[in-house]
Scaffold this active site. Structure first.
Site, short mmCIF file in Angstrom:
data_model
loop_
_atom_site.label_atom_id
_atom_site.label_comp_id
_atom_site.label_asym_id
_atom_site.label_seq_id
_atom_site.Cartn_x
_atom_site.Cartn_y
_atom_site.Cartn_z
CE1 TYR A 186 47.49 31.61 46.97
CE2 TYR A 186 49.71 31.12 47.74
CZ TYR A 186 48.34 31.11 47.94
OH TYR A 186 47.82 30.61 49.11
CB VAL A 187 49.61 37.83 47.22
CG1 VAL A 187 50.13 38.56 48.46
CG2 VAL A 187 50.17 38.45 45.95
CG ASP A 238 35.79 47.44 42.71
OD1 ASP A 238 35.22 48.14 43.56
OD2 ASP A 238 35.55 46.22 42.57
CG ASN A 262 39.62 44.44 44.61
OD1 ASN A 262 39.51 43.22 44.54
ND2 ASN A 262 38.84 45.26 43.94
CG LEU A 265 42.81 30.64 46.58
CD1 LEU A 265 43.85 31.59 45.98
CD2 LEU A 265 43.34 30.04 47.87
#
Length: 707
Positions: free
Chosen positions: A101-102, A145, A150, A24
């Protein structure tokens, strides 16, 4: 097969028990794969962590322990807007995380494509991130972070935060020396300066993300890391140039972002939820509201002075004659003044000046009518500066007028003498002359004005004195002089009423109004838990304890958390509709009591440990000092192939000094003294045991070989 043994363009078949589907993405310290769990039969994401640490280094085990500790802390987070951590492990010494998992792009990917968002969507997304951060901060967990890469967007209007705990691992002394950890553009000032962090650092980073999502610009831009960090620590955020076009209120923008991006943590919002509440006030309109019933004085536009320049022909005299003839009945005649250059006269049209229109090729004399009055325009606004009365042109006296008057007088006397009866003749009366029809008075100027009405947003219905006149933007060109009531109506916004005065002094103007959104109706919700007494948090904000009845909330979906000490937190969503009452019942599950492993005994700093990986975590290492040289001037010369050795043991203190030098195997008195003297001048990096500096004894063997 280890990931490190694969070529760069290949991916491993498995990591742990997880079957790798595809890669990914990758970053400075991680690789992310889509994977499949054959045991539970679900798709998930696997992230491998890379650090430049030799696996045979004493620090490697310390890193693994820290990795597992941070992963366990992150694994306790259970929130709908935080990516869930399922499993941790290592594959051939390569640590990995198995997580939810998105499917969706990161916010960074969307911004890089130039995608812009409406303010209400930004606030909805930022609100979810704020809920996740407040939840983590309540458990003393700081992300460190927060940045667009993110934040994963899915389902168009949902978002999840990933990489909790990874940034803290990176900040440990386990990366290459001199490497900057984190993304400078989104760092807080205290993080950039290496200070201690708390949740307010994440709130600063969230403010930077919201700033960029709303305006398309970063608040602290720079061409390199140094300039970014300097602006971050010392310079206020930039002011975007497109706030009005984006439907944002500049004054409120400055207030909110000056606080969330404050240099000192104590000057920022205490929670991310508090920031979002104020952020909602940034969306609105371009103008400040004028109230429900406001008298608005319409200012007339400033008109340029109207002048007409005529050539020096007989028409100039004709106009002057006509003006003089009408001066008694018209107060505002056209005034003529010589041109400053002395070449052409200029006729300034006053409030009631007559107008002469010359058609192409027409005779100037034919343009002046003896029987029909010239149209009189309405008065100009008082702002047009008045001209001084015109001075008659010198050198052209009006003597011909006196001559004309004399001729008329003589003609009248002659006519009377001819008609006077003579010598008894019958007097024949002259016919009575029919007077010419009176010249009609000039029409009065129209008593109407104009008004332009604009609203933000546009499309509002405009009612003037109760009559529907159209929708904004609208030009009203026939408002009679006087005061009018203007009402503005738009679905979803509060109506506004303004009183507008239109007069001859102000015949035209403009009305601008910002419409305020109608406050949404609220709905109620009841919260119950088993056992009762649990804290209720709605959108990250504590609102009370169970049982909690008829809590009024805005319509829509709200993130909900019900938390009681000793029980697993209950997390869900409550949907509120106007005028209705929702009910939430949470059955709390007790936490599993896990006995923590016993804490290791404290490090005995008075003890001298062996300088081996078995006894200490970090070995003492020589950093300076010269090696001993063979004393050929005092010791026997060594023949070719002949060797002599000295074995020495000594203690390295917590300060890196050498003490207690002992000869374990002698090579002769002179050689022993030379070697011992050299060792006493050496400096060491001290040894560490569980992070504590300790004394260690090490053994050194010096061998001299004859050449």
């Amino acid at each position: 097969m280890s990931e490190r043994s694969l070529p760069a363009d290949q991916i491993p078949e498995t990591i742990g028990r997880y079957k790798i589907v595809k890669k990914l993405g990758s970053g400075a310290m991680a690789e992310v794969y889509q994977a499949y769990d054959p045991l539970i039969k679900r798709t998930l994401a696997v992230k491998t962590i890379r650090f430049d640490i030799p696996r045979d280094s004493p620090s490697y085990r310390t890193f693994l322990n820290r990795f597992y500790q941070e992963a366990r802390i992150s694994g306790t987070l259970s929130h709908p807007n935080i990516v869930t951590l399922f499993d941790i492990g290592d594959e051939n010494g390569l640590p990995f995380l198995a997580m939810e998992y998105v499917e969706g792009p990161t916010m960074a990917q969307m911004l890089e494509k130039g995608e812009r968002f409406r303010p209400e969507k930004v606030i909805a997304l930022v609100s979810q991130v704020a809920s996740a951060l407040d939840y983590a901060h309540s458990r003393s967990i700081v992300h460190r972070d927060i940045k667009p890469s993110n934040l994963i967007v899915y389902g168009e209007d949902r978002i999840k935060v990933t990489d909790f705990g990874i940034a803290k691992l990176a900040e440990a002394d386990l990366t290459q020396a001199g490497t900057l950890v984190g993304t400078p553009s989104y760092m807080s000032p205290e993080q950039a300066m290496g200070e201690k962090l708390d949740g307010r650092s994440d709130i600063f980073s969230l403010g930077v993300c919201a700033f960029e999502m709303l305006s398309g610009e970063q608040p602290f831009p720079g061409s390199n890391v140094t300039s970014i960090l300097y602006r971050l620590v010392h310079v206020d955020p930039i002011e975007p140039g497109n706030l009005l076009e984006s439907g944002l209120v500049p004054e409120k923008w400055h207030e909110v972002f000056n606080r969330v991006l404050a240099k000192k943590p104590e000057n920022r919002y205490p929670t991310a939820g508090a920031f979002v509440q104020d952020l909602e006030l940034c969306q609105g309109s371009w103008f400040t509201g004028l109230g429900d019933d406001t008298v608005t004085m319409v200012s007339p536009p400033v008109l340029a002075e109207a002048t007409a320049t005529l050539p020096q022909m007989e028409v100039a005299e004709t106009i002057r004659a006509a003006s003089a003839a009408t001066a008694g009945s018209s107060a505002g005649a056209a005034s003529s003044a010589p041109d400053p250059a002395g070449q052409e006269p200029t006729v300034v049209l006053g409030p009631a000046a007559e107008t002469v229109v010359l058609a192409p090729g027409a005779s100037p004399k034919a343009a002046v009518s003896d029987t029909q009055p010239m149209p009189v325009p309405p008065p100009l606004p008082s702002r047009v500066p008045a001209r001084a009365p015109a001075t008659p042109r010198p050198g052209r006296p009006r003597a011909w007028l006196w001559g004309a008057a004399a001729v008329l007088t003589l003609s009248a006397i002659a006519g009377a003498w001819v008609l006077w009866p003579k010598g008894g003749q019958d007097v024949v009366a002259a016919p009575t002359p029919v007077p010419p029809p009176p010249t009609p008075a000039p029409a009065p100027p129209p008593a109407t004005g104009s008004l332009r009405v604009e609203t933000e947003p546009s499309g509002a219905r405009v009612l003037v004195d109760g009559q529907d006149r159209g929708t904004t933007p609208l030009d009203l060109a026939d408002l009679s002089f006087g005061e009018h009531q203007v009402r503005l109506e738009l679905s979803g916004f509060e109506p506004q009423t303004h009183r507008v005065a239109v007069s001859g002094a102000a015949p035209s103007g403009q009305l601008q109004a910002a419409l305020t959104k109608v406050a949404p109706a609220t709905g109620g919700a009841d919260f119950l838990s088993s056992p009762p007494g649990a804290a209720v948090l709605v959108d990250g904000r504590a609102v009370g304890q169970t049982p909690l009845s008829d809590l009024q909330l805005k319509p829509g979906s709200h993130q909900l958390e019900i938390d009681l000490e000793g029980y697993e937190p209950w997390v869900g969503v409550v949907h509120v509709t106007p005028g209705s009452r929702a009910r939430v019942e949470a059955s709390l599950r007790p936490l599993l009591r896990v006995t923590p492993p016993p804490a290791p005994p404290p490090v005995d700093t008075s003890k001298v440990y062996a300088n081996t990986p078995k006894d200490v975590d970090t070995l003492a290492r020589k950093v300076s000092g010269e090696s001993p040289s063979y004393p050929s001037d005092r010791a026997p010369r060594l023949r070719s192939g002949e060797r002599v050795s000295v074995t020495v043991s000594f203690v390295v203190t917590e300060n890196g000094e050498v003490e207690d030098v002992t000869i374990e195997e002698s090579g002769g008195r002179v050689i022993d003294e030379v070697v011992a003297s050299a060792i006493r001048g050496w400096k060491f990096q001290p040894a560490r045991k569980r992070g504590t500096l300790v004394k260690v004894r090490t053994i050194f063997k010096q061998t001299f070989l004859g050449g």
